[in-house]
Write an enzyme that holds these catalytic residues in place. Structure first.
Site, mmCIF file in Angstrom:
data_model
loop_
_atom_site.group_PDB
_atom_site.id
_atom_site.type_symbol
_atom_site.label_atom_id
_atom_site.label_comp_id
_atom_site.label_asym_id
_atom_site.label_seq_id
_atom_site.Cartn_x
_atom_site.Cartn_y
_atom_site.Cartn_z
ATOM 1 N N HIS A 71 89.955 -67.183 1.401
ATOM 2 C CA HIS A 71 89.516 -66.343 2.517
ATOM 3 C C HIS A 71 90.638 -66.147 3.526
ATOM 4 C CE1 HIS A 71 85.071 -67.250 1.501
ATOM 5 N NE2 HIS A 71 85.596 -66.293 0.772
ATOM 6 N N GLU A 88 67.196 -41.776 9.605
ATOM 7 C CA GLU A 88 67.271 -42.933 8.703
ATOM 8 C C GLU A 88 65.905 -43.414 8.249
ATOM 9 O OE1 GLU A 88 69.613 -45.949 10.631
ATOM 10 O OE2 GLU A 88 68.533 -45.796 12.506
ATOM 11 N N ARG A 140 68.362 -53.391 2.413
ATOM 12 C CA ARG A 140 69.813 -53.208 2.269
ATOM 13 C C ARG A 140 70.545 -54.534 2.079
ATOM 14 N NH1 ARG A 140 71.203 -50.538 8.060
ATOM 15 N NH2 ARG A 140 73.341 -51.188 7.732
ATOM 16 N N CYS A 194 76.823 -40.751 9.352
ATOM 17 C CA CYS A 194 77.553 -41.927 9.825
ATOM 18 C C CYS A 194 77.306 -43.159 8.959
ATOM 19 C CB CYS A 194 77.233 -42.219 11.286
ATOM 20 S SG CYS A 194 75.506 -42.616 11.552
HETATM 21 C C1 PEP Z 1 72.913 -46.391 8.831
HETATM 22 O O1 PEP Z 1 71.793 -46.920 8.766
HETATM 23 O O2 PEP Z 1 73.385 -45.661 7.915
HETATM 24 C C2 PEP Z 1 73.785 -46.619 9.996
HETATM 25 C C3 PEP Z 1 74.904 -45.956 10.153
HETATM 26 O O3 PEP Z 1 73.395 -47.532 10.906
HETATM 27 P P1 PEP Z 1 73.500 -49.131 10.723
HETATM 28 O O4 PEP Z 1 74.277 -49.404 9.476
HETATM 29 O O5 PEP Z 1 74.150 -49.648 11.961
HETATM 30 O O6 PEP Z 1 72.052 -49.537 10.621
HETATM 31 MG MG MG Z 2 70.845 -47.746 10.501
#
Ligand code: PEP
Ligand code: MG
Length: 610
Positions: free
Chosen positions: A275, A506, A540, A572
């Protein structure tokens, strides 16, 4: 039949053989992911290697097997869900081995020097000419004297925050893995002495094995906990430019080097995959692994990390040559840097705007240096670290960040789900990703949100800064937050008439509401990270379930927004910087992408070929 009976009722375990095919061995990061998944099963799971059996639900125990490339181990699961457990872990293990990138030895440029040559392995390229200084540290007592369990909790929180702040970078998972390791070691321990002893035993076990470089992670977490208990160890940094010679460094010390006078590093005992090495590469500090014992303290040497050597007692000719190479390196970097500031034009000369995702003033400055045209997403949650910043602190931070660019989009606090704040108690929820998160905090924590908006408005000082709300799922929710913002401005007598208010796309419900949102929102920014998780109902952060982020469903969802929106749309989420996705995104009409600072130049270059 008997076999099935035995397996079901726990007499005979389900067993599978797993083979280590990655050159890096079964090391901390994949082990942490493996253990996280193992823990989701109720059955007993153990790993057996060379007559040693350990729990497969403990990072520390699994690491103690010291599994290297070519080794195999048996996974035994006994209990009700043993069959699914072994199947799941087998599939996960195959993926982990496949995805574990081997760090190949960097090729060495040939160079002849007159001075004494010490050959080494290249961690990170570059040429430095400077006096050497050997590593030194001092230990002292601080006022922060938490007890062991408090220090432990604080260290775990800190590692979580570090992970969240760096998760878009290659090195983000290091913090997550260290957190898992700390969890595993400290679970059930009630005294610091036993904790220290456990670390010492684990380190002793790894000494001499190919996994020895992982000892440094144990030492790093020990130091982090000690620090919170009031025993701080500090590296003594040089006051003038120097090349640091150290047996090894802790991953957490590399961050300190970034802002120090250390220009190059030579380590004796690390490996290319440690690391520490990953972080040195990420920091771009020229560094080598080499035995520097014969180098005299304070002597001026050449660290040529392009050729993989230290040149001690260099001749005048060596120094002139090395200077030339340094200048040449800088020139190459400058050419690349200059191109970063050029527009990103497609082959048909269409300009695509490249903004950046930032978290603080340092990343905002980095984005500017890397050629961003603005900030497309300021993730404000990282300004809120171990304690809540005051109104003044927030205003100061936003003012500094806003001064970096004209075009700024600031997102209001997005906590909840995988983003936690140590001092903000959200009620326990069965499904935090579907609970109190993002814009929903306007209802549960109005004071916190009011203070944040107040600070943003003060810092904006009449400028047309864009304010973006996360996790919006209905028009009413957005209207409530927007009205809240206007009431806040009125309360503090601030003029926000130039400011714009928009939403993150989102949550899938928004895809069906674009026409309604057109009437009230000023812009849209698609957060593909969350949008993908909610479209497929896969967390996620899930350790074994993986979404196909290139699924046509994701692109169709984006197209739905573009086709119906009559306000500017940008992306984003991480998909914006994905070389495999950029072509399709442009084809469906995206004109603005917001990416992490390190991805700006590459994304611009990608666009030039579409
Ligand atoms: C997303 O959900 O794609 C995002 C840009 O926001 P975050 O990753 O901060 O939840
Ligand atoms: Mg997000």
């Amino acid at each position: 039949m008997l076999q099935l009976f035995q397996q079901l009722f726990g007499k005979k375990p389900h067993t599978i053989q797993l083979h280590i095919s990655s050159a890096n061995g079964f090391h901390l990061r994949p082990v942490a992911e493996f253990v996280n998944t193992a823990k989701t099963f109720a059955c007993d799971i153990s790993a057996l290697h060379q007559h040693k059996s350990v729990s497969a639900k403990s990072v520390n125990a699994l690491l103690s097997l010291g599994l290297e490339k070519g080794d195999s181990f048996t996974l035994l699961a006994r209990g009700k869900d043993a069959k699914v457990a072994t199947e799941t872990l087998q599939a996960l293990f195959a993926r982990l081995m496949q995805e574990d990138k081997e760090v190949s030895t960097l090729g060495k440029e040939t160079k002849v020097y007159d001075g004494q040559i010490i050959e080494g392995e290249i961690i990170s390229r570059g040429v430095v000419i400077a006096p050497v200084c050997r590593y030194a540290e001092r230990e002292f007592a601080t006022e922060a004297r938490l007890d062991f369990s408090e220090a432990l909790a604080k260290s775990l929180d800190e590692l979580e925050i570090l992970y969240l702040a760096h998760k878009e970078e290659e090195n983000g998972s290091i913090y997550l893995a260290q957190k898992a390791l700390l969890h595993a070691i400290a679970d059930d321990l009630d005294s610091f002495e036993t904790f220290e002893l456990t670390i010492a035993e684990a380190s002793a076990h790894l000494t001499g094995s190919k996994m020895a470089s992982k000892i440094i992670d144990y030492q790093d977490i020990l130091r982090r906990v000690k620090n919170h208990m009031g025993i701080k160890t500090e590296m003594i940094l040089p006051e003038t430019s120097a090349i640091l010679l150290a047996e090894d460094l802790l991953p957490s010390q590399i961050t300190q080097l970034r802002s120090s006078r250390v220009e190059g590093v030579v380590l004796k005992e690390t490996t290319l995959t440690s690391h520490t090495a990953i972080l040195l590469r990420a920091a771009g500090i020229p560094s080598l692994i080499a035995d520097y014992s014969t180098v005299e303290e304070h002597s001026r040497v050449i660290l040529d990390a392009n050729s993989g050597m230290i040149v001690s007692k260099p001749s005048e000719k060596d120094l002139t040559e090395a200077e030339k190479r340094k200048t040449e390196d800088r020139k190459q970097r400058n050419i690349a840097a200059n191109k970063r500031f050029e527009k990103a034009l497609t082959r048909t000369q269409k300009q695509i705007h490249i903004l950046s995702n930032v978290t603080d003033i340092d990343s905002a400055k980095e984005a500017r240096a890397e050629g961003a045209e603005g900030i497309g997403l300021l993730r404000t949650e990282f300004l809120f670290k171990n304690r809540k910043p005051s109104l003044e602190e927030q205003t100061k931070a936003y003012t500094e960040i806003f001064s970096c660019f004209e075009n700024i989009t600031v997102r209001t606090l997005d906590v909840g789900g995988d983003k936690k704040l140590p001092y903000l108690t959200l009620q326990e929820e069965d499904n935090p990703f579907l609970g109190i998160r993002g814009i929903r905090l306007f209802k549960t924590h109005p004071q916190l949100m009011e203070e944040q908006l107040h600070a943003i408005f003060l810092a904006a000082n009449g400028r047309p800064i864009k304010v973006m709300f996360p996790m919006v799922s209905t028009v009413e929710e957005f209207m409530h937050a927007k009205a809240f913002a206007f009431r806040t401005a009125e309360k503090y007598d601030l003029d926000i008439s130039a400011m714009l208010f928009g939403i993150m796309v989102e949550v899938p419900s928004v895809l069906f509401l674009i026409k309604n949102f057109n009437r009230v929102t000023d812009f849209y920014s698609i957060g593909t990270n969350d949008l993908t998780q909610y479209l497929f109902a896969i967390e996620r952060t899930h350790p074994s379930l993986k979404v196909d982020e290139h699924s046509s469903v994701v692109f169709d969802a984006i197209k739905t927004v573009i086709d119906q929106a009559d306000k500017p749309v940008s992306i984003c989420g991480e998909l914006a910087a994905d070389p495999k996705a950029v072509g399709t995104l442009l084809k469906i009409g995206i004109e603005t992408l917001s990416v992490s600072p390190k991805r700006i130049a590459a994304t611009k270059e990608e666009i030039r070929h579409v």
